[in-house]
Scaffold this active site. Sequence first.
Site, PDB file in Angstrom:
ATOM      1  N   GLU A  99       0.839  -1.196   0.000  1.00 12.83           N
ATOM      2  CA  GLU A  99       0.000   0.000   0.000  1.00 12.83           C
ATOM      3  C   GLU A  99       0.872   1.243   0.000  1.00 12.83           C
ATOM      4  OE1 GLU A  99      -3.368  -0.257  -0.315  1.00 12.83           O
ATOM      5  OE2 GLU A  99      -2.832  -2.367  -0.585  1.00 12.83           O
ATOM      6  N   LYS A 228      -8.189 -13.247  17.400  1.00 17.67           N
ATOM      7  CA  LYS A 228      -8.427 -12.842  16.010  1.00 17.67           C
ATOM      8  C   LYS A 228      -9.871 -12.454  15.721  1.00 17.67           C
ATOM      9  CE  LYS A 228      -4.550 -15.720  14.700  1.00 17.67           C
ATOM     10  NZ  LYS A 228      -4.120 -17.061  14.278  1.00 17.67           N
ATOM     11  N   ASP A 303       2.070 -13.629  13.013  1.00 22.20           N
ATOM     12  CA  ASP A 303       0.780 -14.094  12.494  1.00 22.20           C
ATOM     13  C   ASP A 303      -0.035 -12.857  12.087  1.00 22.20           C
ATOM     14  OD1 ASP A 303      -1.726 -15.148  12.008  1.00 22.20           O
ATOM     15  OD2 ASP A 303      -1.665 -16.525  13.710  1.00 22.20           O
ATOM     16  N   HIS A 398      -2.792  10.413  -1.643  1.00 20.66           N
ATOM     17  CA  HIS A 398      -3.389   9.333  -2.415  1.00 20.66           C
ATOM     18  C   HIS A 398      -3.156   9.541  -3.902  1.00 20.66           C
ATOM     19  CE1 HIS A 398      -6.257   7.491   0.651  1.00 20.66           C
ATOM     20  NE2 HIS A 398      -5.291   8.111   1.260  1.00 20.66           N
TER      21      HIS A 398
END
Lengths: 406, 406, 406, 406
Positions: A99, A228, A303, A398
């Site tokens: 990103e 999670k 993770d 952006h």
Amino acid sequence: MIMDKYLERLKNGTLKLHALEKEVAAPEAIRIRRAFIEQETGVRLPKLGSFTMDPSTAVTRNIENMVGAVQVPVGVAGPLRVRGEYADGSYYVPLATTEGALVASVNRGCGAITRAGGADVRILRDGMTRAPVFSTRDILHARAVKEFVEGHREALAAAARETTSHGELVGAMALVTGTTVHVRLEFDTKDAMGMNMVTIAGERVAGLIEERTGAHLVALSGNFCTDKKPAAVNGILGRGRTVVAGVNLTDDLVREIFKTDGATLAEVNYRKNLIGSARAGSLGFNAQAANVIAALFIACGQDAAHVVEGSGTFTTVDRREGEVYVAVTVPALQLGTVGGGTGLETQRECLSLLGVAGGGDPPGAHAKGFAEIAAAAVLAGELSLLGALGAGHLARAHRALGRGKA
Amino acid sequence: MIMDKYLERLKNGTLKLHALEKEVAAPEAIRIRRAFIEQETGVRLPKLGSFTMDPSTAVTRNIENMVGAVQVPVGVAGPLRVRGEYADGSYYVPLATTEGALVASVNRGCGAITRAGGADVRILRDGMTRAPVFSTRDILHARAVKEFVEGHREALAAAARETTSHGELVGAMALVTGTTVHVRLEFDTKDAMGMNMVTIAGERVAGLIEERTGAHLVALSGNFCTDKKPAAVNGILGRGRTVVAGVNLTDDLVREIFKTDGATLAEVNYRKNLIGSARAGSLGFNAQAANVIAALFIACGQDAAHVVEGSGTFTTVDRREGEVYVAVTVPALQLGTVGGGTGLETQRECLSLLGVAGGGDPPGAHAKGFAEIAAAAVLAGELSLLGALGAGHLARAHRALGRGKA
Amino acid sequence: MIMDKYLERLKNGTLKLHALEKEVAAPEAIRIRRAFIEQETGVRLPKLGSFTMDPSTAVTRNIENMVGAVQVPVGVAGPLRVRGEYADGSYYVPLATTEGALVASVNRGCGAITRAGGADVRILRDGMTRAPVFSTRDILHARAVKEFVEGHREALAAAARETTSHGELVGAMALVTGTTVHVRLEFDTKDAMGMNMVTIAGERVAGLIEERTGAHLVALSGNFCTDKKPAAVNGILGRGRTVVAGVNLTDDLVREIFKTDGATLAEVNYRKNLIGSARAGSLGFNAQAANVIAALFIACGQDAAHVVEGSGTFTTVDRREGEVYVAVTVPALQLGTVGGGTGLETQRECLSLLGVAGGGDPPGAHAKGFAEIAAAAVLAGELSLLGALGAGHLARAHRALGRGKA
Amino acid sequence: MIMDKYLERLKNGTLKLHALEKEVAAPEAIRIRRAFIEQETGVRLPKLGSFTMDPSTAVTRNIENMVGAVQVPVGVAGPLRVRGEYADGSYYVPLATTEGALVASVNRGCGAITRAGGADVRILRDGMTRAPVFSTRDILHARAVKEFVEGHREALAAAARETTSHGELVGAMALVTGTTVHVRLEFDTKDAMGMNMVTIAGERVAGLIEERTGAHLVALSGNFCTDKKPAAVNGILGRGRTVVAGVNLTDDLVREIFKTDGATLAEVNYRKNLIGSARAGSLGFNAQAANVIAALFIACGQDAAHVVEGSGTFTTVDRREGEVYVAVTVPALQLGTVGGGTGLETQRECLSLLGVAGGGDPPGAHAKGFAEIAAAAVLAGELSLLGALGAGHLARAHRALGRGKA
């Protein structure tokens, strides 16, 4: 050809796809498997196959049915001055992301923190959890289970010790809901993230509870852990490492680096991170903690699904005379410097870059240092995005760097 | 040496670390930068540097301050039979993870689904959001802003169209909180995940609102979007693609594959995913949706921080005579097949493996197909973990494969 | 004696306790029932029996098995200057409570508001909801139900109209979760709180959905309404009347009335109502909205259980130069001026005191006026408690007036 | 006339409305005040004035600016067989409500429970909380405050003891959020609800913390208590009394009483109380706990705003062979049998009806018995509404009895 023979066996079902490593070495198994998949799907995967990592560890510890590797670009943000108890120094933080603008954003925040003399960071709590869930006959039985758990902490700890010499049971809380009992076990897992350890130890403890109370273990993980999934319990009681980081910025520094002022940072935090999140029914009161944690975790062999818990971060901006004090409170950082993906070569280098690869001395010191750096990096990300929003620069970034965040 | 010259300039501050690409080609810039970091930290990073990807796109669109790449092993789960409107066929699902046992787990679920004839999948809603936040003078002014937004949808859409020909404003909701107004803009972003697009279009729309109402734009993202923070609003109104997937399993199939029975699956879901999550104050009522989404997203060049929204999945198990109907409802899947990391070579191959790389025909078809496959994969992961928990196999898998999940 | 005969029949089971009103007039039935209960329990209830209300309406519309009445003291707070669209004037607000210091607290807030020229109040949204829940065969069927609901709004509205000439269906939203579909119906209920109306109309609409889609109605209320449970959906979409009230206070006024200053009010709100509630995993970001709503609702014959939704209020304090702007946003006020307990004599007098007893002209005007006054009263309570906390007066009030709140 | 003189003084401001009791006896003060309000508003309040309660206690302990009383009809539900540790017997439960059908609904549930042999009830936890909030200089200071609190429990308890001989500090938890520290103090308050006690004791404890750590007390209540706002913390850690009640019903009994079957009860609970609440982003997973608690609390002189916490109840239905086990878990019941409104005549009679008026022997026994009965009554309400929904009777009840619930 050998390849053809295996493809034939995979095709006719006499060989299972996941069993290739039992017959040939890892690189060969991966090549055959990839060829099979290419053949089945008609899609060529040459780039996935052109990895340079040594797959032998990976196929035994990190992945099944391996066909190759994705390459995720890594950038560095820093230097970031961290003043923790386990990490005290300047760091270049490795961030693996696709990103655009994220590394630049964190980098700008690192600059502000470092210019301000560094971020203070402290670990408030440390303990990995697993919460098996039991069913009971009725509410009387359920209460008896609760009382057993709360009255036999030492016996539970002894049972846990039979499975591990690294971890230690440091807490057990029983929650009754009708006939259901969740037992939230908490362990000190030293330098490991520890999910593996607590699951195995949890099974032994759960067995003891079953045996002594007659309760029935329904599932070794009962979602009161909570793993999670976003959950208030992790914010309130913590999970993994709970860390807080803060920095004081003068108005001059804010203006110089962020082209806005302290009052604006405070207002953005008020209307976005506090009111906005409250109105959204959110459990996360921050701007982009997940972005930073995701990129850091992927780089460092963590993770990646644990970014969920990290997103429950609280960002606060205190307006003061001529300055602002900005802090992040990260209630649940699940990370480790041993186990999981930390042994893979590229990931281990990222940990090394932070000086925390492998087990620490004393045990736990590396994971705690890593947690402190992570929290400081989250703070950097928050500062930068609050600043960009305050200055009205988000969309411009952006356009220039081709992405969107927050 | 050229290298030395640059290191010298980086050292003495006459060259910024992020500016290297302005002077030399990407591979060279990365090498110099890495060398500088190695020199500064005393840590060698040879493996990070031995990537095979072409970094030229990455440094312009995906990352800043690039020093190398991490290699994340990719395994495949499948074949997975998906019966969607945009994805109808059998798929091998690429999963990039370092958490042992995950691919095996999803793979087992794929087997069950495929044996059962496939998972039905449908997209319920599709729209990417961005919610700028405004301040107003008082509650009268706030209400006027709300009324302007709700009464001028077409004008807002027209403003958005000035910035993009791909996206389309399809909704606008204004939420007043005292003097604060959040405007949740929703866009059809076709094959793109769309955060970039909605941020830029959102800025234009926000400008119009400022101009016409006199409100002050405090931040282009006001957390009512909600991006990368767990939030009830995304569960209720959706964000990105909202997808539901379901499969009917006979008791025989459950016994054969999961070594447990349908009643047990239902009970695990009841006490873990429903009661457990309720008690934890959670916004996610599932077992391991985040695991699957994280691994799939990293493989396919998605924004890994969006696993946060994915963790808000709802898993349901309906017990029926001789069978169980298991479904997952994923309210907020932010994904795309163009933009972001989808153009990187290894990531693009993973999308190709699913037949959804690049723009679809009609526009949006690829992203929707990808969303359908993703939901089916989440379903596979849920089935498998519920099964393993029900059969009491979780800790055994941890011991064998060295990890912990759920 | 007649009494003895009935007691005998109640005792031997030939007369049901609730059936007394079928045989004798209300006052007599109540007396006999009370005598029976006294006899059964050995507890005398003379005070419960010494009510002065006319029970004949009550026993047919408000209560079953009536044995008497509790008397809840009513105090007034005011005058409270309200500047709404439906309520514009000065009001004495009736509060029924047994918690000492509450009326005094609200009264002080009223004083501040009135001195400041009054509170601006606006209704942002108005619609009562009921969400029947359906089961379906599979996710395809579930989506079909959703599409039916969204594509046949007018047919649903027509079905609703068959049951009521007062209410009107103004919205219908279908939410799919696996095989479950919740349909959130929204009605304009004019001057009624409307639960009764929407339940009856909802049944008809649900019948139509069953008939046309083959879905099975599991429950007429499926908790996505959400009635009397705290829920984010009510904060986001609103339920009943959504109201916002605000007032600007100069620092001088704050000092004079609250013995503290505007900066302190803002800080208390920041650390208590925003950070504190966020950390508690709360859906209510206020100080004591529930206190005010409970007391007002009991006085005015409202359903006291609706205080639950009222507790989801958001209080904001904007610090400005020399003043503070304080506002409350009450997303879900369920109230009415006809039906329920509004017809009881004492309760009706309380509504009359506010000028909103009975149906308004145009219909709905009274309920809206009542909602505006309620929001202003909540604002008064917030101001007062924030002030007391800021000035350190809370415990002192408790010592003096013997209670605790907030 | 004396009346005229006072009206004149009230009118010209030489006498404050709340100061009337300082000059004349309570009944007279109330009469004058009511006359003044009538004169100011032009509204006659004869019924509010025709109470029969003795107002002298009320005006000193329960209310300010009293003008009269509302009369809320009280019905009884029962007999309800409760098998608790503090309440073991059959009870007629007094419910004060204006919502028709509620008493009938609870009554039906009582019948089912009693027929089934009674509800088992147990108290799981008991402790009233108050959480003052402090500001600190920085995160280092914040952590020091946390460490002080956790390391000096006995000193904090000693400080608390200086203010009360009835309550006892039994827990203290410090939560850091940046520079903010919430200290959740927990007290055993015996037969009192205890808010008053904990506020006063909390002030003393907070003073000690300020003195010893240099932290600044921002507010004596910091919303991490959490009082009268829905909050996950109360569900997880409990507040007041945490109680669980359960009952086993045979299918035959379910059919006879509820005209439905056990499987249907389980399905209604699954799709409404579990899935519906989850989807609503709710903290309450029940059908109508708030209805029962509100009516019981108003009857028994409790703080009605505490219905908010009660709405966070969890209802579970376990389907078993030929029967269902239904339970409610009420995590936060704030109630007492001394203090507050428990001393008012009608309210005290309601407590007497349950055998729990005044202080228990040993201290706390009455409040605990009351809590057990309350939980059993909530269970009755849940059973009845689940049954009515399952049988499709809800709207019919509304039509017959003129109201809506759940």
